[in-house]
Scaffold this motif. Structure first.
Motif, PDB file in Angstrom:
ATOM      1  N   MET A   1      28.929  75.115  72.443  1.00 50.45           N
ATOM      2  CA  MET A   1      28.714  74.585  71.116  1.00 50.45           C
ATOM      3  C   MET A   1      28.259  73.141  71.242  1.00 50.45           C
ATOM      4  SD  MET A   1      32.553  74.441  69.623  1.00 50.45           S
ATOM      5  CE  MET A   1      33.726  73.248  70.128  1.00 50.45           C
ATOM      6  N   TYR A   2      27.593  72.662  70.197  1.00 54.07           N
ATOM      7  CA  TYR A   2      27.140  71.285  70.236  1.00 54.07           C
ATOM      8  C   TYR A   2      27.348  70.642  68.864  1.00 54.07           C
ATOM      9  CZ  TYR A   2      22.888  72.530  67.664  1.00 54.07           C
ATOM     10  OH  TYR A   2      21.997  72.953  66.705  1.00 54.07           O
ATOM     11  N   ALA A   3      27.315  69.316  68.857  1.00 55.13           N
ATOM     12  CA  ALA A   3      27.456  68.549  67.621  1.00 55.13           C
ATOM     13  C   ALA A   3      26.471  67.388  67.644  1.00 55.13           C
ATOM     14  CB  ALA A   3      28.877  68.017  67.472  1.00 55.13           C
ATOM     15  N   LEU A   4      25.773  67.208  66.539  1.00 50.20           N
ATOM     16  CA  LEU A   4      24.913  66.040  66.355  1.00 50.20           C
ATOM     17  C   LEU A   4      25.775  64.953  65.734  1.00 50.20           C
ATOM     18  CD1 LEU A   4      21.770  67.818  64.866  1.00 50.20           C
ATOM     19  CD2 LEU A   4      22.242  67.256  67.258  1.00 50.20           C
ATOM     20  N   LEU A   5      25.770  63.772  66.342  1.00 46.55           N
ATOM     21  CA  LEU A   5      26.647  62.703  65.871  1.00 46.55           C
ATOM     22  C   LEU A   5      26.021  61.926  64.730  1.00 46.55           C
ATOM     23  CD1 LEU A   5      27.992  61.345  69.262  1.00 46.55           C
ATOM     24  CD2 LEU A   5      28.864  63.202  67.839  1.00 46.55           C
ATOM     25  N   LYS A   6      26.832  61.637  63.734  1.00 42.43           N
ATOM     26  CA  LYS A   6      26.372  60.844  62.594  1.00 42.43           C
ATOM     27  C   LYS A   6      26.335  59.361  62.954  1.00 42.43           C
ATOM     28  CE  LYS A   6      28.045  64.249  59.377  1.00 42.43           C
ATOM     29  NZ  LYS A   6      28.913  64.589  58.283  1.00 42.43           N
ATOM     30  N   GLU A   7      27.332  58.935  63.735  1.00 44.50           N
ATOM     31  CA  GLU A   7      27.382  57.552  64.215  1.00 44.50           C
ATOM     32  C   GLU A   7      27.287  57.575  65.735  1.00 44.50           C
ATOM     33  OE1 GLU A   7      30.563  55.195  62.701  1.00 44.50           O
ATOM     34  OE2 GLU A   7      30.514  56.217  60.761  1.00 44.50           O
ATOM     35  N   HIS A   8      26.406  56.775  66.291  1.00 46.56           N
ATOM     36  CA  HIS A   8      26.202  56.748  67.730  1.00 46.56           C
ATOM     37  C   HIS A   8      27.246  55.866  68.395  1.00 46.56           C
ATOM     38  CE1 HIS A   8      21.845  57.305  66.267  1.00 46.56           C
ATOM     39  NE2 HIS A   8      22.488  58.441  66.249  1.00 46.56           N
TER      40      HIS A   8
ATOM     41  N   TYR B   1      33.010  71.613  80.447  1.00 46.73           N
ATOM     42  CA  TYR B   1      32.187  70.409  80.515  1.00 46.73           C
ATOM     43  C   TYR B   1      31.878  69.901  79.115  1.00 46.73           C
ATOM     44  CZ  TYR B   1      31.041  70.670  85.473  1.00 46.73           C
ATOM     45  OH  TYR B   1      31.105  70.657  86.847  1.00 46.73           O
ATOM     46  N   VAL B   2      31.865  68.582  78.977  1.00 45.63           N
ATOM     47  CA  VAL B   2      31.316  67.923  77.791  1.00 45.63           C
ATOM     48  C   VAL B   2      30.082  67.166  78.262  1.00 45.63           C
ATOM     49  CG1 VAL B   2      31.653  66.195  75.998  1.00 45.63           C
ATOM     50  CG2 VAL B   2      33.546  67.702  76.628  1.00 45.63           C
TER      51      VAL B   2
ATOM     52  N   GLU C   1      41.361  70.274  75.469  1.00 43.51           N
ATOM     53  CA  GLU C   1      41.234  68.899  75.969  1.00 43.51           C
ATOM     54  C   GLU C   1      39.838  68.354  75.708  1.00 43.51           C
ATOM     55  OE1 GLU C   1      44.308  68.750  79.753  1.00 43.51           O
ATOM     56  OE2 GLU C   1      42.270  69.471  80.080  1.00 43.51           O
ATOM     57  N   ALA C   2      38.826  69.176  75.935  1.00 44.97           N
ATOM     58  CA  ALA C   2      37.443  68.751  75.707  1.00 44.97           C
ATOM     59  C   ALA C   2      37.192  68.462  74.232  1.00 44.97           C
ATOM     60  CB  ALA C   2      36.472  69.821  76.218  1.00 44.97           C
ATOM     61  N   VAL C   3      37.651  69.343  73.369  1.00 44.73           N
ATOM     62  CA  VAL C   3      37.469  69.148  71.919  1.00 44.73           C
ATOM     63  C   VAL C   3      38.207  67.891  71.467  1.00 44.73           C
ATOM     64  CG1 VAL C   3      37.974  70.097  69.635  1.00 44.73           C
ATOM     65  CG2 VAL C   3      37.028  71.570  71.424  1.00 44.73           C
ATOM     66  N   ASN C   4      39.433  67.712  71.922  1.00 45.18           N
ATOM     67  CA  ASN C   4      40.208  66.531  71.531  1.00 45.18           C
ATOM     68  C   ASN C   4      39.539  65.241  71.989  1.00 45.18           C
ATOM     69  OD1 ASN C   4      42.164  67.964  70.147  1.00 45.18           O
ATOM     70  ND2 ASN C   4      43.461  68.184  71.946  1.00 45.18           N
ATOM     71  N   TYR C   5      38.948  65.242  73.169  1.00 47.33           N
ATOM     72  CA  TYR C   5      38.201  64.078  73.653  1.00 47.33           C
ATOM     73  C   TYR C   5      37.065  63.746  72.681  1.00 47.33           C
ATOM     74  CZ  TYR C   5      34.786  61.452  76.351  1.00 47.33           C
ATOM     75  OH  TYR C   5      33.865  60.514  76.757  1.00 47.33           O
TER      76      TYR C   5
ATOM     77  N   ILE D   1      29.710  71.172  74.381  1.00 49.32           N
ATOM     78  CA  ILE D   1      30.852  71.656  75.152  1.00 49.32           C
ATOM     79  C   ILE D   1      30.458  72.998  75.755  1.00 49.32           C
ATOM     80  CG2 ILE D   1      33.210  72.514  75.038  1.00 49.32           C
ATOM     81  CD1 ILE D   1      33.790  70.480  72.880  1.00 49.32           C
ATOM     82  N   TYR D   2      30.615  73.078  77.077  1.00 47.96           N
ATOM     83  CA  TYR D   2      30.317  74.313  77.794  1.00 47.96           C
ATOM     84  C   TYR D   2      31.588  74.774  78.492  1.00 47.96           C
ATOM     85  CZ  TYR D   2      28.488  77.503  81.298  1.00 47.96           C
ATOM     86  OH  TYR D   2      28.268  78.600  82.096  1.00 47.96           O
ATOM     87  N   ASP D   3      32.123  75.900  78.037  1.00 48.70           N
ATOM     88  CA  ASP D   3      33.363  76.463  78.557  1.00 48.70           C
ATOM     89  C   ASP D   3      33.013  77.556  79.563  1.00 48.70           C
ATOM     90  OD1 ASP D   3      35.948  77.323  78.926  1.00 48.70           O
ATOM     91  OD2 ASP D   3      36.266  77.965  76.863  1.00 48.70           O
ATOM     92  N   TYR D   4      33.471  77.399  80.790  1.00 47.23           N
ATOM     93  CA  TYR D   4      33.195  78.412  81.800  1.00 47.23           C
ATOM     94  C   TYR D   4      34.461  78.703  82.584  1.00 47.23           C
ATOM     95  CZ  TYR D   4      32.938  75.052  85.667  1.00 47.23           C
ATOM     96  OH  TYR D   4      33.234  74.110  86.611  1.00 47.23           O
ATOM     97  N   GLU D   5      34.414  79.606  83.525  1.00 44.10           N
ATOM     98  CA  GLU D   5      35.612  80.117  84.187  1.00 44.10           C
ATOM     99  C   GLU D   5      36.416  79.069  84.959  1.00 44.10           C
ATOM    100  OE1 GLU D   5      33.554  81.925  88.179  1.00 44.10           O
ATOM    101  OE2 GLU D   5      33.332  83.017  86.299  1.00 44.10           O
ATOM    102  N   ASN D   6      35.799  77.974  85.395  1.00 43.26           N
ATOM    103  CA  ASN D   6      36.504  76.965  86.189  1.00 43.26           C
ATOM    104  C   ASN D   6      36.788  75.680  85.433  1.00 43.26           C
ATOM    105  OD1 ASN D   6      36.545  78.591  88.506  1.00 43.26           O
ATOM    106  ND2 ASN D   6      34.458  78.014  88.991  1.00 43.26           N
TER     107      ASN D   6
END
Length: 80
Positions: free
Chosen positions: A1-8, A25-26, A48-52, A17-22
């Protein structure tokens, strides 16, 4: 999934965010175009990635766009 940021923040304009077996990644992008990211971070869990992303970049749930996983052999930081 991805997000376009409103504020840089730190020149970041898009996150993926790329969720894989190991782990998870953000990927950080300095553009909103579909190009490779300029940095990445690894997390043990999806939460953890989402919270970051929430804490550092103030991403809210409605900003996330769910996309398909890349096919075998395709880059993980580009939307296919």
């Amino acid at each position: 999934m991805y997000a376009l940021l409103k504020e840089h923040v730190d020149d970041v304009r898009k996150l993926m965010i790329y969720d894989y077996e190991n782990g998870v990644y953000v990927f950080s992008y300095d553009t909103q175009e579909d190009k490779s990211g300029f940095a990445d971070l690894w997390f043990e869990t999806f939460d953890e990635a989402v919270n970051y992303c929430i804490e550092k970049y103030k991403v809210i749930q409605d900003q996330w766009v769910v996309i398909n996983d890349p096919k075998e052999g395709q880059q993980h930081d580009i939307i296919h």
